[in-house]
Design a protein around this motif. Structure first.
Motif, mmCIF file in Angstrom:
data_model
loop_
_atom_site.group_PDB
_atom_site.id
_atom_site.type_symbol
_atom_site.label_atom_id
_atom_site.label_comp_id
_atom_site.label_asym_id
_atom_site.label_seq_id
_atom_site.Cartn_x
_atom_site.Cartn_y
_atom_site.Cartn_z
ATOM 1 N N SER A 122 0.797 -1.229 0.000
ATOM 2 C CA SER A 122 0.000 0.000 0.000
ATOM 3 C C SER A 122 0.826 1.273 0.000
ATOM 4 C CB SER A 122 -0.933 -0.003 1.219
ATOM 5 O OG SER A 122 -1.834 -1.090 1.156
ATOM 6 N N ASP A 123 1.998 1.249 0.615
ATOM 7 C CA ASP A 123 2.782 2.485 0.721
ATOM 8 C C ASP A 123 3.892 2.596 -0.321
ATOM 9 O OD1 ASP A 123 4.451 0.501 1.643
ATOM 10 O OD2 ASP A 123 5.175 1.635 3.387
ATOM 11 N N GLN A 124 3.893 1.723 -1.319
ATOM 12 C CA GLN A 124 4.962 1.749 -2.308
ATOM 13 C C GLN A 124 4.616 2.640 -3.502
ATOM 14 O OE1 GLN A 124 8.143 0.171 -1.873
ATOM 15 N NE2 GLN A 124 7.136 0.333 0.128
ATOM 16 N N ARG A 125 5.663 3.171 -4.126
ATOM 17 C CA ARG A 125 5.500 4.145 -5.200
ATOM 18 C C ARG A 125 4.721 3.583 -6.385
ATOM 19 N NH1 ARG A 125 10.865 6.699 -7.780
ATOM 20 N NH2 ARG A 125 11.177 7.104 -5.551
ATOM 21 N N PHE A 126 5.003 2.329 -6.751
ATOM 22 C CA PHE A 126 4.371 1.734 -7.933
ATOM 23 C C PHE A 126 3.253 0.768 -7.552
ATOM 24 C CE2 PHE A 126 8.734 2.860 -9.131
ATOM 25 C CZ PHE A 126 8.482 3.672 -10.227
ATOM 26 N N HIS A 127 2.645 1.040 -6.418
ATOM 27 C CA HIS A 127 1.558 0.182 -5.917
ATOM 28 C C HIS A 127 0.454 -0.006 -6.964
ATOM 29 C CE1 HIS A 127 -1.973 -1.042 -3.582
ATOM 30 N NE2 HIS A 127 -2.561 0.069 -3.978
ATOM 31 N N THR A 128 -0.039 1.090 -7.520
ATOM 32 C CA THR A 128 -1.147 1.011 -8.483
ATOM 33 C C THR A 128 -0.730 0.286 -9.755
ATOM 34 O OG1 THR A 128 -2.099 3.076 -7.636
ATOM 35 C CG2 THR A 128 -2.818 2.349 -9.814
ATOM 36 N N PHE A 129 0.430 0.604 -10.269
ATOM 37 C CA PHE A 129 0.881 0.008 -11.527
ATOM 38 C C PHE A 129 0.980 -1.516 -11.412
ATOM 39 C CE2 PHE A 129 4.488 -1.652 -14.004
ATOM 40 C CZ PHE A 129 4.006 -1.423 -15.290
ATOM 41 N N PHE A 130 1.704 -2.005 -10.416
ATOM 42 C CA PHE A 130 1.886 -3.449 -10.287
ATOM 43 C C PHE A 130 0.577 -4.148 -9.899
ATOM 44 C CE2 PHE A 130 6.385 -2.223 -9.912
ATOM 45 C CZ PHE A 130 6.942 -3.120 -10.814
ATOM 46 N N GLY A 131 -0.272 -3.455 -9.146
ATOM 47 C CA GLY A 131 -1.568 -4.038 -8.804
ATOM 48 C C GLY A 131 -2.444 -4.226 -10.030
ATOM 49 N N VAL A 138 -6.371 -6.966 -3.726
ATOM 50 C CA VAL A 138 -7.380 -6.192 -2.990
ATOM 51 C C VAL A 138 -6.961 -6.005 -1.535
ATOM 52 C CG1 VAL A 138 -9.772 -6.203 -2.166
ATOM 53 C CG2 VAL A 138 -9.251 -6.864 -4.512
ATOM 54 N N VAL A 139 -6.315 -7.024 -0.953
ATOM 55 C CA VAL A 139 -5.825 -6.910 0.432
ATOM 56 C C VAL A 139 -4.289 -7.000 0.411
ATOM 57 C CG1 VAL A 139 -7.884 -7.667 1.631
ATOM 58 C CG2 VAL A 139 -6.347 -9.368 0.704
ATOM 59 N N PRO A 140 -3.613 -5.952 -0.030
ATOM 60 C CA PRO A 140 -2.157 -6.008 -0.173
ATOM 61 C C PRO A 140 -1.436 -5.887 1.168
ATOM 62 C CG PRO A 140 -2.908 -3.804 -0.645
ATOM 63 C CD PRO A 140 -4.142 -4.624 -0.377
ATOM 64 N N MET A 141 -0.138 -6.077 1.115
ATOM 65 C CA MET A 141 0.686 -5.789 2.290
ATOM 66 C C MET A 141 0.625 -4.289 2.562
ATOM 67 S SD MET A 141 4.005 -8.165 1.318
ATOM 68 C CE MET A 141 4.696 -8.202 2.979
ATOM 69 N N ARG A 142 0.641 -3.917 3.839
ATOM 70 C CA ARG A 142 0.545 -2.503 4.169
ATOM 71 C C ARG A 142 1.863 -1.766 3.963
ATOM 72 N NH1 ARG A 142 -2.137 -2.646 10.043
ATOM 73 N NH2 ARG A 142 -0.657 -4.355 10.241
ATOM 74 N N CYS A 143 2.963 -2.519 3.969
ATOM 75 C CA CYS A 143 4.284 -1.909 3.831
ATOM 76 C C CYS A 143 5.248 -2.971 3.318
ATOM 77 C CB CYS A 143 4.762 -1.336 5.164
ATOM 78 S SG CYS A 143 4.530 -2.477 6.565
ATOM 79 N N ALA A 144 6.486 -2.567 3.114
ATOM 80 C CA ALA A 144 7.501 -3.474 2.577
ATOM 81 C C ALA A 144 8.460 -3.880 3.697
ATOM 82 C CB ALA A 144 8.262 -2.804 1.442
ATOM 83 N N PRO A 145 8.318 -5.073 4.260
ATOM 84 C CA PRO A 145 9.144 -5.472 5.405
ATOM 85 C C PRO A 145 10.628 -5.579 5.087
ATOM 86 C CG PRO A 145 7.872 -7.329 4.579
ATOM 87 C CD PRO A 145 7.354 -6.117 3.883
ATOM 88 N N SER A 146 11.001 -5.746 3.836
ATOM 89 C CA SER A 146 12.420 -5.885 3.498
ATOM 90 C C SER A 146 13.181 -4.574 3.642
ATOM 91 C CB SER A 146 12.576 -6.410 2.070
ATOM 92 O OG SER A 146 12.072 -5.483 1.130
ATOM 93 N N VAL A 147 12.474 -3.447 3.630
ATOM 94 C CA VAL A 147 13.144 -2.142 3.737
ATOM 95 C C VAL A 147 12.606 -1.307 4.892
ATOM 96 C CG1 VAL A 147 13.781 -2.037 1.298
ATOM 97 C CG2 VAL A 147 11.553 -1.153 2.018
ATOM 98 N N GLU A 148 11.541 -1.760 5.549
ATOM 99 C CA GLU A 148 10.961 -1.025 6.674
ATOM 100 C C GLU A 148 11.047 -1.907 7.917
ATOM 101 O OE1 GLU A 148 7.183 0.931 5.684
ATOM 102 O OE2 GLU A 148 7.575 0.383 3.593
#
Length: 255
Positions: A80-89, A134-144
């Motif tokens: 959800s918080d990634q820059r290309f969230h919409t594109f890859f979704g 529709v229910v994505p990860m809320r953040c990226a655990p590999s960098v956060e």
């Protein structure tokens, strides 16, 4: 000299018969029905496109995602918080539509029970893939650092995606050995693709048990293998379509 009435009537009847003689029927070329074209052309084409779009993670090499492909889940690309969230979704959803449509078209060829189960499982695979977006990860655990690797809803949908995928692969491999004699490419390479896909999927669960690192490599290998599987299905369908008597089964009946 007068012609007898009986002879006149006989000549008239003969002339009428000659004029009423049926003409030989003209044979028109038989056109292939649209449903057959859809199964034989569109289903393989959609699977081929899906093999490419399912590996949209390759765009990581040209897009500034900020993620390390070696240590990140592909799902992090549309967190959800990634820059290309919409594109890859969107790409994931388009791939799901391609896979589902191809499965429904292939199912229309009236295969046997195992093949039917395999195509319906592939429909389930596409549906759960949409749920995964529709229910994505809320953040990226590999960098956060404070981002949890286990998101209950997303982890559940991902598990369903894999369950449907492996069920579909298993059913269609069995069908290639029992019902679909014109699927030699599935019969030969399907079991190997299934086994390797399963092993690479299992190798990605490290972060779920608190052991992250290098899980991105087997997951991306898994996605490549799924793309190979879609290509194998496309080749099998085209091979079957080109063979005479392709609707014949090996001792199996349609459900």
């Amino acid at each position: 000299m007068r012609v007898p009435c009986a002879a006149f009537r006989q000549a008239a009847v003969g002339q009428g018969r000659s004029h009423g003689r049926a003409r030989p029927a003209v044979r028109r070329p038989v056109r292939r029905r649209p449903p057959a074209v859809a199964r034989e052309v569109w289903a393989p084409l959609l699977l081929t496109i899906a093999a490419v779009t399912y590996n949209d993670w390759l765009l990581e090499f040209v897009l500034p995602t900020g993620l390390d492909a070696r240590h990140s889940y592909v799902s992090e690309l549309y967190a959800s918080d990634q820059r290309f969230h919409t594109f890859f979704g969107v790409v994931e959803c388009v791939t799901a539509v391609l896979v589902v449509t191809a499965a429904l078209l292939a199912r229309g060829a009236a295969p046997g029970r195992w093949a039917a189960a395999g195509w319906w499982a592939q429909v389930g695979f596409g549906a759960t893939s949409v749920a995964d977006v529709v229910v994505p990860m809320r953040c990226a655990p590999s960098v956060e650092y404070f981002c949890e690797a286990v998101n209950p809803w997303h982890t559940t949908t991902s598990a369903l995606v894999h369950a449907a995928l492996f069920a579909s692969m298993t059913f269609l491999v069995v069908a290639s050995r029992t019902e679909r004699p014109l699927w030699p490419v599935i019969r030969r390479w399907g079991p190997w693709t299934l086994a390797c896909s399963l092993l690479t999927a299992l190798a990605t669960v490290g972060p779920l048990f608190g052991r992250p690192g290098w899980h991105g490599v087997p997951q991306r290998a898994h996605l490549l293998l799924v793309g190979v599987w879609f290509l194998l299905l496309a080749v099998a369908l085209r091979t079957e379509a080109r063979q005479p008597g392709r609707t014949a089964h090996s001792g199996a009946s349609s459900p």
